[in-house]
Design an enzyme around this catalytic site. Structure first.
Site, PDB file in Angstrom:
ATOM      1  N   GLU A   1      -1.513   6.899 -11.715  1.00 35.51           N
ATOM      2  CA  GLU A   1      -0.539   6.573 -12.887  1.00 35.51           C
ATOM      3  C   GLU A   1      -0.834   5.283 -13.884  1.00 35.51           C
ATOM      4  O   GLU A   1      -0.024   4.685 -14.109  1.00 35.51           O
ATOM      5  CB  GLU A   1       0.696   6.134 -11.971  1.00 35.51           C
ATOM      6  CG  GLU A   1       1.402   7.367 -11.224  1.00 35.51           C
ATOM      7  CD  GLU A   1       1.822   8.609 -12.200  1.00 35.51           C
ATOM      8  OE1 GLU A   1       2.661   8.399 -13.092  1.00 35.51           O
ATOM      9  OE2 GLU A   1       1.156   9.695 -11.885  1.00 35.51           O
TER      10      GLU A   1
ATOM     11  N   ASP B   1       0.651  -1.070  -0.023  1.00 37.79           N
ATOM     12  CA  ASP B   1      -0.099  -0.077   0.049  1.00 37.79           C
ATOM     13  C   ASP B   1       0.914   1.197  -0.051  1.00 37.79           C
ATOM     14  O   ASP B   1       1.672   1.371   0.804  1.00 37.79           O
ATOM     15  CB  ASP B   1      -0.786  -0.020   1.144  1.00 37.79           C
ATOM     16  CG  ASP B   1      -1.986   0.848   1.104  1.00 37.79           C
ATOM     17  OD1 ASP B   1      -1.958   1.798   0.357  1.00 37.79           O
ATOM     18  OD2 ASP B   1      -2.867   0.773   2.165  1.00 37.79           O
TER      19      ASP B   1
ATOM     20  N   ASP C   1     -10.600   4.181  -1.521  1.00 41.70           N
ATOM     21  CA  ASP C   1     -11.178   3.205  -0.597  1.00 41.70           C
ATOM     22  C   ASP C   1     -12.626   3.023  -0.721  1.00 41.70           C
ATOM     23  O   ASP C   1     -13.317   4.105  -0.808  1.00 41.70           O
ATOM     24  CB  ASP C   1     -10.664   3.607   0.825  1.00 41.70           C
ATOM     25  CG  ASP C   1      -9.210   3.286   1.135  1.00 41.70           C
ATOM     26  OD1 ASP C   1      -8.635   3.142   0.189  1.00 41.70           O
ATOM     27  OD2 ASP C   1      -9.035   3.244   2.227  1.00 41.70           O
TER      28      ASP C   1
ATOM     29  N   GLY D   1      -5.172   3.315  -8.115  1.00 42.22           N
ATOM     30  CA  GLY D   1      -5.356   3.622  -9.414  1.00 42.22           C
ATOM     31  C   GLY D   1      -4.522   4.468  -9.923  1.00 42.22           C
ATOM     32  O   GLY D   1      -4.926   4.949 -10.954  1.00 42.22           O
TER      33      GLY D   1
END
Ligand code: GLA
Length: 499
Positions: free
Chosen positions: A305, A264, A324, A303
């Protein structure tokens, strides 16, 4: 915002005299799991000007404006997060050897009060920024040829996940029948991390006394176990991240018996710009591969780039496509119905991940949860349950274990469905299945019951010979050139049409 001018007046009325704020200050907030949250204020005071930085878990802010001095000051600090600027305001004053501080998330929030004490110089400083590696292509690990299925702790438990909960979930995954229909991975999300030992090895915190033993327990049930980390020095919840320890952590995870890693971004934004993500994710991709253990690699960077274009190259098996999910219809629908354009990027072993399921968490009706399950299956999305499997209602269990819907999700061709028809709040999505069949989802996004009627040719399909309703488990009679159904508000009719 409206409070700020008032605060400003209050703060500058005190005289700027005693003390000097220059130095390193720390707020230590001990947690029950044995770790501590730390906020560092590295300040330099020159007259009434205060400069420096504020490091708070995964955030690193530079002070941009200041007013006052030791008797009462206000610091405004900012950081760049992707394309957005984040901003914090700390009010404070020096009392003896301490700084009394307060901050608010939003101007309208109640202030959070805290006390900072002096810290040794350099403590809490950001680590040196290691240059990102040159890009190369990591070979496919051959895992998750169909979208991964399992459970993850975050949506329901957040920071409250512990060893006992994970064991209980593994038990429930078996006893509820979820394992039988394909759920496999039991994934621990953020907040398991402890401090590193003297050799730099990551350790779990008090909530997880023995990760290896827990992994053995989960494996003993015929299930697999997943864990979570960040490419930054800290995770999103402010725990220890893998920065500078990528290979060491991958080896630790492999030694524990970990089968799945969610990685993450959060904490990495203190050191890297978004356009360096690919190289940074590649680092852990290489590290996982070097362990020789098959470990599913789940990229979580919301999500950015256009990750779907390079996720597979860094060894990624799935990549989050959005921020999220929340346990609300609006959040689920916004994410789920927003995935249309990403369809070309999903394929066996490499999946778009519109985030974990909220089914059974209480914020959506059973009708809405059926829509969630149907949509994720049409999208070939990972089916990672996010509820408490130990206490779920029979209705929730039925939704999560609907074999006919799961078969759509797990279709071996791995083609993600697309929106083929839309009129107002009514949408029809079609997913092409192996062997020439199609999944057809008739979705009603309005709150009122609605009739959806379309011609098969409008969907680009021939009239099928057989139609099966995957929620009523009945074959549908009469296969004319038109497809029509009455769909409840926020509901779905999910069909399998075959020739
Ligand atoms: C981010 C992720 C979530 C979850 C939390 C944990 O917000 O997107 O899925 O992992 O971090 O801190």
């Amino acid at each position: 915002m409206s409070l700020m001018p008032v605060l400003f007046v209050l703060m500058v009325t005190g005289s700027v005299s005693a003390g000097d704020l220059t130095g390193n200050w720390v707020v230590r907030a001990p947690q029950e799991d044995g770790t501590a949250r730390r906020t560092y204020l590295n300040l330099k005071q020159e007259g009434s000007r205060i400069t420096g930085s504020i490091r708070l878990t995964q955030f690193f802010y530079t002070i941009k404006e200041s007013t006052g001095g030791p008797d009462g000051f206000v610091l405004t600090a900012t950081m760049l997060d992707g394309k957005n600027e984040r901003r914090v305001v700390y009010e404070g004053k020096q009392v003896g050897d301490e700084l009394k501080l307060s901050t608010r998330r939003r101007p309208s929030d109640a202030p959070t009060e805290m006390v900072a004490v002096r810290a040794p110089p350099g403590e809490g400083a950001l680590p040196a920024r290691l240059p990102p590696p040159a890009l190369h292509r990591i070979p496919d690990n051959g895992l998750v040829k169909t979208p991964p299925m399992g459970w993850n702790s975050w949506n329901k438990f957040h920071g409250r996940v512990d060893d006992a909960a994970v064991r209980g979930i593994a038990d429930a995954m078996v006893s509820s029948g979820m394992k039988d229909v394909g759920y496999l991975y039991v994934n621990i999300d953020d907040t398991w991390e402890g401090e590193r030992d003297g050799k730099g090895n990551i350790q779990s915190n008090r909530k997880f006394p023995d990760m290896k033993a827990l992994a053995d327990y989960v494996h003993g049930k015929g299930l697999k176990i997943g864990i979570y980390s960040s490419p930054g020095p800290n995770t999103c919840a402010g725990y220890e991240g893998s920065y500078g320890h990528e290979e060491q952590d991958a080896r630790t995870f492999a030694a524990w018996g970990i089968d799945y890693l969610k990685y993450d971004w959060c904490g990495a934004r203190t050191l890297y710009a978004d356009d360096q993500m690919q190289a940074i994710y590649q680092k852990m991709g290489d590290a996982l591969r070097a362990t020789g253990r098959p470990i599913v690699y789940s990229l979580c960077q919301y999500g950015r780039e256009e990750v779907w274009k390079w996720g597979p190259e860094v060894g990624g098996n799935l990549w989050r496509t959005t921020g999220d999910i929340g346990d609300r219809w609006e959040s689920m629908a916004k994410i789920g119905f927003g995935q249309d354009e990403l369809a070309p990027w999903a394929r066996p072993g490499h999946w778009n991940d519109p985030d974990m399921l909220e089914i059974g968490n209480g914020g959506m009706t059973d009708t809405e949860c059926k829509t969630h399950m149907s949509l994720w299956s049409v999208l070939a999305a990972p089916l990672i349950a996010g509820n408490d499997l130990r206490t779920m209602t029979p209705a929730t269990r039925e939704i999560l274990t609907n074999r006919e819907v799961i078969a759509i999700d797990q279709d071996k061709d791995g083609k993600q469905g697309k929106r083929r028809w839309k009129s107002g709040d009514r949408e029809v999505w079609v997913r092409q299945l192996a062997g020439g069949a199609h999944a057809v989802g008739l979705f009603n996004l309005s709150t009122e019951e609605a009739r959806i009627a379309v011609k098969w040719t409008d969907l680009g399909l021939e009239t099928p010979k057989q139609i099966r309703d995957l929620w009523t488990h009945q074959n549908v009679k009469g296969t004319g050139p038109e497809l029509a159904a009455t769909v409840p508000g926020h509901g779905v009719v999910l069909l399998r049409a075959s020739r």
